[in-house]
Design an enzyme around this catalytic site. Sequence first.
Site, PDB file in Angstrom:
ATOM      1  N   ASP A   1       0.855  -1.206   0.000  1.00 42.90           N
ATOM      2  CA  ASP A   1       0.000   0.000   0.000  1.00 42.90           C
ATOM      3  C   ASP A   1       0.885   1.249   0.000  1.00 42.90           C
ATOM      4  O   ASP A   1       0.591   2.233  -0.673  1.00 42.90           O
ATOM      5  CB  ASP A   1      -0.915   0.038   1.236  1.00 42.90           C
ATOM      6  CG  ASP A   1      -2.036  -1.012   1.167  1.00 42.90           C
ATOM      7  OD1 ASP A   1      -2.239  -1.620   0.098  1.00 42.90           O
ATOM      8  OD2 ASP A   1      -2.705  -1.217   2.202  1.00 42.90           O
TER       9      ASP A   1
ATOM     10  N   GLU B   1       5.136  -3.900  -8.569  1.00 39.41           N
ATOM     11  CA  GLU B   1       4.331  -3.579  -7.367  1.00 39.41           C
ATOM     12  C   GLU B   1       2.830  -3.687  -7.664  1.00 39.41           C
ATOM     13  O   GLU B   1       2.013  -2.947  -7.121  1.00 39.41           O
ATOM     14  CB  GLU B   1       4.745  -2.243  -6.764  1.00 39.41           C
ATOM     15  CG  GLU B   1       6.198  -2.315  -6.272  1.00 39.41           C
ATOM     16  CD  GLU B   1       6.565  -1.379  -5.154  1.00 39.41           C
ATOM     17  OE1 GLU B   1       5.661  -0.890  -4.462  1.00 39.41           O
ATOM     18  OE2 GLU B   1       7.774  -1.173  -4.955  1.00 39.41           O
TER      19      GLU B   1
HETATM   20  N1  CAA Z   1      -3.851  -4.661   3.555  1.00 34.62           N
HETATM   21  C1  CAA Z   1      -4.096  -5.539   4.560  1.00 34.62           C
HETATM   22  N2  CAA Z   1      -4.456  -6.829   4.363  1.00 34.62           N
HETATM   23  C2  CAA Z   1      -4.591  -7.229   3.075  1.00 34.62           C
HETATM   24  C3  CAA Z   1      -4.357  -6.389   1.988  1.00 34.62           C
HETATM   25  C4  CAA Z   1      -3.976  -5.036   2.256  1.00 34.62           C
HETATM   26  N3  CAA Z   1      -3.725  -4.158   1.278  1.00 34.62           N
HETATM   27  N4  CAA Z   1      -4.565  -7.072   0.846  1.00 34.62           N
HETATM   28  C5  CAA Z   1      -4.916  -8.313   1.205  1.00 34.62           C
HETATM   29  N5  CAA Z   1      -4.936  -8.411   2.557  1.00 34.62           N
HETATM   30  C6  CAA Z   1      -5.290  -9.559   3.373  1.00 34.62           C
HETATM   31  C7  CAA Z   1      -6.717  -9.984   3.156  1.00 34.62           C
HETATM   32  O1  CAA Z   1      -7.616  -9.248   3.989  1.00 34.62           O
HETATM   33  C8  CAA Z   1      -6.683 -11.444   3.529  1.00 34.62           C
HETATM   34  O2  CAA Z   1      -6.670 -11.556   4.936  1.00 34.62           O
HETATM   35  P1  CAA Z   1      -7.495 -12.712   5.710  1.00 34.62           P
HETATM   36  O3  CAA Z   1      -6.657 -13.941   5.585  1.00 34.62           O
HETATM   37  O4  CAA Z   1      -7.595 -12.209   7.087  1.00 34.62           O
HETATM   38  O5  CAA Z   1      -8.816 -12.821   5.011  1.00 34.62           O
HETATM   39  C9  CAA Z   1      -5.308 -11.887   3.032  1.00 34.62           C
HETATM   40  O6  CAA Z   1      -4.510 -10.692   2.950  1.00 34.62           O
HETATM   41  C10 CAA Z   1      -5.343 -12.535   1.679  1.00 34.62           C
HETATM   42  O7  CAA Z   1      -5.900 -11.573   0.808  1.00 34.62           O
HETATM   43  P2  CAA Z   1      -6.653 -11.956  -0.523  1.00 34.62           P
HETATM   44  O8  CAA Z   1      -7.596 -13.090  -0.270  1.00 34.62           O
HETATM   45  O9  CAA Z   1      -7.199 -10.698  -1.102  1.00 34.62           O
HETATM   46  O10 CAA Z   1      -5.431 -12.501  -1.387  1.00 34.62           O
HETATM   47  P3  CAA Z   1      -5.355 -12.875  -2.908  1.00 34.62           P
HETATM   48  O11 CAA Z   1      -4.529 -14.090  -3.036  1.00 34.62           O
HETATM   49  O12 CAA Z   1      -6.711 -12.844  -3.536  1.00 34.62           O
HETATM   50  O13 CAA Z   1      -4.448 -11.662  -3.527  1.00 34.62           O
HETATM   51  C11 CAA Z   1      -3.964  -9.544  -4.492  1.00 34.62           C
HETATM   52  C12 CAA Z   1      -4.769 -10.341  -3.480  1.00 34.62           C
HETATM   53  C13 CAA Z   1      -4.417  -8.105  -4.303  1.00 34.62           C
HETATM   54  C14 CAA Z   1      -4.222  -9.966  -5.913  1.00 34.62           C
HETATM   55  C15 CAA Z   1      -2.450  -9.686  -4.150  1.00 34.62           C
HETATM   56  O14 CAA Z   1      -1.983 -10.990  -4.399  1.00 34.62           O
HETATM   57  C16 CAA Z   1      -1.582  -8.724  -4.911  1.00 34.62           C
HETATM   58  O15 CAA Z   1      -1.488  -7.536  -4.554  1.00 34.62           O
HETATM   59  N6  CAA Z   1      -0.883  -9.193  -5.977  1.00 34.62           N
HETATM   60  C17 CAA Z   1       0.144  -8.414  -6.630  1.00 34.62           C
HETATM   61  C18 CAA Z   1       1.463  -8.666  -5.971  1.00 34.62           C
HETATM   62  C19 CAA Z   1       2.426  -7.549  -6.160  1.00 34.62           C
HETATM   63  O16 CAA Z   1       2.091  -6.380  -6.130  1.00 34.62           O
HETATM   64  N7  CAA Z   1       3.692  -7.901  -6.306  1.00 34.62           N
HETATM   65  C20 CAA Z   1       4.738  -6.964  -6.436  1.00 34.62           C
HETATM   66  C21 CAA Z   1       5.982  -7.507  -5.827  1.00 34.62           C
HETATM   67  S1  CAA Z   1       7.263  -6.351  -5.441  1.00 34.62           S
HETATM   68  C22 CAA Z   1       7.902  -5.856  -6.940  1.00 34.62           C
HETATM   69  O17 CAA Z   1       7.184  -5.527  -7.810  1.00 34.62           O
HETATM   70  C23 CAA Z   1       9.358  -5.791  -7.154  1.00 34.62           C
HETATM   71  C24 CAA Z   1      10.042  -4.637  -6.581  1.00 34.62           C
HETATM   72  O18 CAA Z   1      10.976  -4.823  -5.819  1.00 34.62           O
HETATM   73  C25 CAA Z   1       9.665  -3.249  -6.976  1.00 34.62           C
END
Ligand code: CAA
Length: 392
Positions: free
Chosen positions: A246, A369
């Site tokens: 976030d 990200e």
């Molecule tokens: N804040 C707090 N909790 C969160 C959250 C957030 N923003 N997002 C998810 N959660 C929590 C959920 O509430 C859930 O909690 P419970 O177990 O209590 O229910 C848990 O996390 C699992 O959440 P989801 O069921 O929503 O998970 P999901 O498997 O459906 O995935 C997603 C959600 C938004 C698609 C996530 O996987 C995602 O953001 N994917 C993208 C990953 C990403 O951004 N990767 C970048 C890596 S870093 C990079 O790029 C390289 C670098 O160094 C720059």
Amino acid sequence: MPWALTPLTEEQREIQKLARDFALAEIAPHSAAWDRDAHFEPSLVPKMGELGFLGMMIPEQYDGLGLDTLTYLLALEEIAVVDASVAVMMSVHNSLPTQMLLRWGTEEQKRKYLKPMARGEKLGAFALSEPDAGSDAASLRTQAVRDGDSWVLNGTKAWVSSGTKGDVILAMARTDAPDDRRGARGISTFIVTPDMPGFRMGKKEDKMGLRASPTVQLVFDNLRVPAENLVGEAGSGFIYAMQSLDNGRLGIAAQSVGIARAALEHAAAYAAERRQFGKPIKEFQAIQFKLADMATRVSASRALLHAAATAKDRGQPVTQFGSMAKLMASETAMWATTQAVQIFGGYGYVKDYPVEKLFRDAKVTEIYEGTSEIQRIVIARELYSQLGSSSL
Ligand code: CAA
């Protein structure tokens, strides 16, 4: 030019100027060569550390500047205008590993790792993705098994920014048992350092853009991590990673605003100089409309980003607004750099002018990200949760 609609304090203006002056003096003269050679300049880390740019939101008690998010993003935009590779190093370090340690680390972890990171003596990295776990981050497979006073990790992390130089890596691994998988709740966060036995640098990516920011795979081959390097609670690592992203997405939005602004500034200057059909091309409405749309989108992206940062500093959750800011700013960066290449014409397509690099650098902001598609999923989910429905 009034670049920020947000009223800035004297201190914010000073830090913005400090970042701009630093970028122009220390980065701009080398940016094209670093891009050509895919060279990460290690001396930037202590130099930026000395100015406080690697501990911007870390409280003074942990050797940081203790500034708010908006001030950090103002400085980051200035760095990104000059070089997006340096900006991603600054963004990842400030938004992800340091914030994870600050929020969930023990006092001992903060003393040992956070303080030198805030001073710029150690650079941070963040290892969530894997070759087969990108957008679906919770499907990661790196396994951690407790063995006495250590955890033993096996697996490969991918797309790790600053990976060749990362001194302190916050890595996510599964701590649930293979016969008792707990999905997102089976993941934990560990502090990994390259001197740990079983740590190996894997493939270094040969990228389209951000070439001066090294992106690597990290191989954990029976990597032995001391038990005290578990961050926070076992099983909460995915939630920590999401909450940190976030913040991270605000940083990538600031980087994107910087890239888009650079495209606008270069295109506007070129259009004033370049003459065709007997007059500067800026006198043609076709060019004016492009520049006007670029300026409008840059300002709108920055305004949304600053509103999200201000909300975060007030203590509001920014999952949705962070995704909105990242989505809008990154798509603006890609769009604005495409317009800039078009305004430059053939000269936009060659490396003699800066917009070719901006165009290549912009693309990844729509990918890392969280891709634009993932941002839209996050925004839509939040929308439905606000409407009281869980159907998305
Ligand atoms: N804040 C707090 N909790 C969160 C959250 C957030 N923003 N997002 C998810 N959660 C929590 C959920 O509430 C859930 O909690 P419970 O177990 O209590 O229910 C848990 O996390 C699992 O959440 P989801 O069921 O929503 O998970 P999901 O498997 O459906 O995935 C997603 C959600 C938004 C698609 C996530 O996987 C995602 O953001 N994917 C993208 C990953 C990403 O951004 N990767 C970048 C890596 S870093 C990079 O790029 C390289 C670098 O160094 C720059």
